[in-house]
Design a protein around this motif. Sequence first.
Motif, PDB file in Angstrom:
ATOM      1  N   ILE A  33      11.755 -11.477  18.380  1.00 60.97           N
ATOM      2  CA  ILE A  33      12.793 -11.627  19.407  1.00 60.97           C
ATOM      3  C   ILE A  33      12.182 -11.495  20.800  1.00 60.97           C
ATOM      4  O   ILE A  33      12.505 -12.257  21.710  1.00 60.97           O
ATOM      5  CB  ILE A  33      13.909 -10.581  19.222  1.00 60.97           C
ATOM      6  N   TYR A 175      17.226  -8.638  13.416  1.00 64.01           N
ATOM      7  CA  TYR A 175      18.011  -9.615  14.162  1.00 64.01           C
ATOM      8  C   TYR A 175      18.129 -10.917  13.383  1.00 64.01           C
ATOM      9  O   TYR A 175      17.256 -11.255  12.567  1.00 64.01           O
ATOM     10  CB  TYR A 175      17.370  -9.882  15.527  1.00 64.01           C
ATOM     11  N   VAL A 183      20.547 -15.737  19.058  1.00 63.69           N
ATOM     12  CA  VAL A 183      20.090 -14.448  18.542  1.00 63.69           C
ATOM     13  C   VAL A 183      21.248 -13.460  18.510  1.00 63.69           C
ATOM     14  O   VAL A 183      22.016 -13.364  19.475  1.00 63.69           O
ATOM     15  CB  VAL A 183      18.951 -13.881  19.411  1.00 63.69           C
TER      16      VAL A 183
END
Length: 244
Positions: A33, A175, A183
Amino acid sequence: MASSSSTNKVILKLLIDTSTEKVLFAEASKDFIDFLFNLLGLPIGTVIRLLTKNHMVGCISKLYESIENLNDTYFLNPTHHKEVLLKPNAPISSFLQLPSSNDATSCGDKSGPLKLYMCPSRCSHNVTDVKNTVCPNIYCKQSMNVEVQYYVEKKATEVTHSGGKGGFVKGIVSYMVMDDLVVQPMSTISSITLLSKFHVKDVGALQEKVVEFGMEEGIKLLKASLVSKNVLTTVLLNNMGRTT
């Protein structure tokens, strides 16, 4: 999802709909991420260098090429300005170190940290990045060859590879990354909701695939994100094998 820091790769867990041959989403950790979020901070000059001019869509690469070919005599400060425009600093990813302006390139530019020099008499506060430049003080004119320390403050978004801290998001959860790079935090309820959103009728057609993601895949993802809304399918589904 564990990262593989020894090889500068992370592990992604993909959920694939085999009936449509598409990635529904990927389960990812903080490292991946942070890498995605870092893409938003890339200078356009770095993007062009990473993708190479021949594979760029549009004409921005022609502007980059013009700067490369423009004679130094037309720049106010050829050494500094060409460096800034052609090789701007890239932000530091949590697990992938993107090339910065200090990296060696095919153009033959010097690599390594910036070095600054001052007059041995310290008769002024002037410094230069070209060793043995003549001191501008008219009463001195010695060679500026005494190296001085160049200090760069570490930004909040920079991280250490060993500590695993910093970046943008917290690492206490996993995630979900959608095919179009949306996301959101990972949860069972979210996963079930997404199956309905994607109109998945045959749960038996769903397949889990574990893949590795490194620098080569990162550059492919950057390129795909500029031209596609099915990035994970484009980059990960057919080009990466199952990890052992």
